[in-house]
Design an enzyme around this catalytic site. Structure first.
Site, PDB file in Angstrom:
ATOM      1  N   TYR A  26      -8.110  -3.538  13.705  1.00 31.36           N
ATOM      2  CA  TYR A  26      -7.483  -4.867  13.726  1.00 31.36           C
ATOM      3  C   TYR A  26      -8.153  -5.672  14.838  1.00 31.36           C
ATOM      4  O   TYR A  26      -8.599  -5.092  15.842  1.00 31.36           O
ATOM      5  CB  TYR A  26      -5.979  -4.770  13.997  1.00 31.36           C
ATOM      6  CG  TYR A  26      -5.147  -4.277  12.829  1.00 31.36           C
ATOM      7  CD1 TYR A  26      -5.612  -4.325  11.519  1.00 31.36           C
ATOM      8  CD2 TYR A  26      -3.865  -3.774  13.043  1.00 31.36           C
ATOM      9  CE1 TYR A  26      -4.832  -3.881  10.462  1.00 31.36           C
ATOM     10  CE2 TYR A  26      -3.079  -3.322  11.988  1.00 31.36           C
ATOM     11  CZ  TYR A  26      -3.574  -3.374  10.698  1.00 31.36           C
ATOM     12  OH  TYR A  26      -2.806  -2.927   9.657  1.00 31.36           O
ATOM     13  N   ASP A  83       0.822  -1.215   0.000  1.00 31.61           N
ATOM     14  CA  ASP A  83       0.000   0.000   0.000  1.00 31.61           C
ATOM     15  C   ASP A  83       0.857   1.265   0.000  1.00 31.61           C
ATOM     16  O   ASP A  83       0.384   2.331  -0.385  1.00 31.61           O
ATOM     17  CB  ASP A  83      -0.947  -0.014   1.211  1.00 31.61           C
ATOM     18  CG  ASP A  83      -0.200  -0.306   2.500  1.00 31.61           C
ATOM     19  OD1 ASP A  83       0.402   0.622   3.056  1.00 31.61           O
ATOM     20  OD2 ASP A  83      -0.203  -1.475   2.958  1.00 31.61           O
ATOM     21  N   ASP A  98       6.671  -5.093   6.894  1.00 26.65           N
ATOM     22  CA  ASP A  98       5.226  -4.827   7.010  1.00 26.65           C
ATOM     23  C   ASP A  98       4.485  -6.005   6.392  1.00 26.65           C
ATOM     24  O   ASP A  98       3.943  -5.917   5.298  1.00 26.65           O
ATOM     25  CB  ASP A  98       4.879  -3.521   6.281  1.00 26.65           C
ATOM     26  CG  ASP A  98       3.399  -3.189   6.388  1.00 26.65           C
ATOM     27  OD1 ASP A  98       2.685  -3.879   7.138  1.00 26.65           O
ATOM     28  OD2 ASP A  98       2.966  -2.247   5.698  1.00 26.65           O
ATOM     29  N   SER A 158       1.755  -9.280   6.053  1.00 26.61           N
ATOM     30  CA  SER A 158       0.407  -9.700   6.422  1.00 26.61           C
ATOM     31  C   SER A 158       0.559 -10.774   7.499  1.00 26.61           C
ATOM     32  O   SER A 158       1.640 -10.961   8.053  1.00 26.61           O
ATOM     33  CB  SER A 158      -0.338 -10.213   5.183  1.00 26.61           C
ATOM     34  OG  SER A 158       0.493 -11.066   4.442  1.00 26.61           O
ATOM     35  N   ASP A 159      -0.502 -11.486   7.829  1.00 24.03           N
ATOM     36  CA  ASP A 159      -0.433 -12.460   8.910  1.00 24.03           C
ATOM     37  C   ASP A 159       0.344 -13.706   8.474  1.00 24.03           C
ATOM     38  O   ASP A 159       0.541 -13.931   7.275  1.00 24.03           O
ATOM     39  CB  ASP A 159      -1.861 -12.848   9.336  1.00 24.03           C
ATOM     40  CG  ASP A 159      -2.575 -11.673   9.988  1.00 24.03           C
ATOM     41  OD1 ASP A 159      -1.886 -10.877  10.655  1.00 24.03           O
ATOM     42  OD2 ASP A 159      -3.799 -11.549   9.814  1.00 24.03           O
TER      43      ASP A 159
HETATM   44  N1  SPD Z   1      -3.782  -8.620  10.984  1.00 22.94           N
HETATM   45  C1  SPD Z   1      -3.420  -7.693   9.964  1.00 22.94           C
HETATM   46  C2  SPD Z   1      -2.027  -7.238  10.011  1.00 22.94           C
HETATM   47  C3  SPD Z   1      -1.768  -6.329   8.868  1.00 22.94           C
HETATM   48  C4  SPD Z   1      -0.380  -5.918   8.719  1.00 22.94           C
HETATM   49  N2  SPD Z   1      -0.074  -5.242   7.488  1.00 22.94           N
HETATM   50  C5  SPD Z   1      -0.812  -4.080   7.203  1.00 22.94           C
HETATM   51  C6  SPD Z   1      -0.320  -3.344   6.010  1.00 22.94           C
HETATM   52  C7  SPD Z   1      -0.462  -1.885   6.160  1.00 22.94           C
HETATM   53  N3  SPD Z   1       0.582  -1.168   5.557  1.00 22.94           N
END
Ligand code: SPD
Length: 288
Positions: A232, A95, A164, A166-167
């Site tokens: 979140y 992003d 950064d 994701s899960d």
């Molecule tokens: N559980 C969701 C964690 C998200 C982490 N990444 C978010 C990206 C925002 N730049």
């Protein structure tokens, strides 16, 4: 409104086996984008009260209403803990929000950015310009590659590395394993710092303790910070940090007044406070 497995009666539901027995729901007005890339299901929603929302494989990555908290804390804690970060690597976060924040540091000379899924960047540029503006910075070099493979090839290159992810399900899974952290350490300059998306101290205790153990084994200093992100699960998320030198829990530099005036969450006091954990978490991490 287009059909989606995560949408029912005008509400988006984040349902994931990492937090069984609960769901996080946001009321939505429209689905702006809903396609599968080579790696994951990418969706952008117009929510009723939280601006646009990006979801990957049904997991909320950000909403426009509170994204500042996550991007500022994941970027500015390591960058202000470092006395003079000049070379930065960002892995994941297509992003562009972390690049936007890292770019606010005048001392930063280059920002390498590695993202496995180019479609996340393309979609963010189309729908999330306030985040994707991070890519407009001329100090950014974009690499569309697997972040684990990219960083394996680098030695002594970066002052700060920010992951950064994701899960730890799907393409992000490898970014929570020890070999990846060994590569991150190897890619740092002397005195370098890493900061990685650290999940929730309430909901993902196995994941948090695993990251804490890995960083404790590898780094001179290790710490975990947590902060509020209302959209979140559990309303909070953390950052796991490792340092080859600098103290992590307080800023090493003063924040310029002009920069502070543009931030909504991070302050030097918030930096220090984020490391003060609830008692159960403190006990859990000290017991490792
Ligand atoms: N559980 C969701 C964690 C998200 C982490 N990444 C978010 C990206 C925002 N730049």
């Amino acid at each position: 409104m287009k059909n989606s497995i995560h949408v029912k009666d005008g509400w988006f539901f984040e349902i994931c086996n990492m937090w069984p027995g609960m769901a996080l729901s946001l009321e939505i007005e429209n689905i702006l984008y809903d396609e599968k890339s080579l790696f994951q299901h990418i969706q952008v929603f117009e929510t009723k009260n939280h601006g646009k929302m990006l979801a990957l494989d049904g997991i909320i990555q950000l909403t426009e209403s509170d994204e500042f908290s996550y991007q500022e804390m994941l970027a500015h804690i390591p960058l202000f803990a470092h006395p003079r970060p000049e070379t930065v690597l960002v892995i994941g976060g297509g992003d562009g929000g972390i690049l936007r924040e890292a770019g606010r540091h005048a001392c930063v000379k280059t920002m390498d950015f590695c993202e496995i899924d180019e479609m996340v960047i393309t979609v963010s540029k189309q729908f999330l310009p306030d985040l994707a503006c991070g890519f407009d910075d001329p100090r950014v070099n974009v690499f569309i590659r697997d972040g684990a493979a990219f960083v394996r090839e680098k030695t002594g290159r970066y002052d700060v590395i920010i992951v950064d992810s994701s899960d730890p399900i799907g393409p992000g899974e490898v970014l929570f394993k020890k070999p990846f952290y060994e590569s991150l350490k190897n890619a740092l300059k002397p005195g370098g710092i890493i900061a990685t998306q650290g999940e929730s101290i309430f909901l993902h205790q196995d994941c948090v303790t695993n990251l804490a153990k890995i960083t404790r084994d590898l780094f001179k200093q290790q710490a975990y910070a947590c902060f509020i992100v209302p959209t979140y699960p559990g309303g909070n998320i953390g950052v796991c940090l490792g340092s080859l030198g600098p103290e992590l829990t307080r800023p090493a530099r003063e924040i310029p007044a002009e920069l502070q005036s543009r931030l909504k969450y991070y302050t030097p006091r918030v930096h220090e406070a984020a490391f003060v954990l609830p008692h159960f978490a403190q006990v859990m991490l000290e017991a490792l």
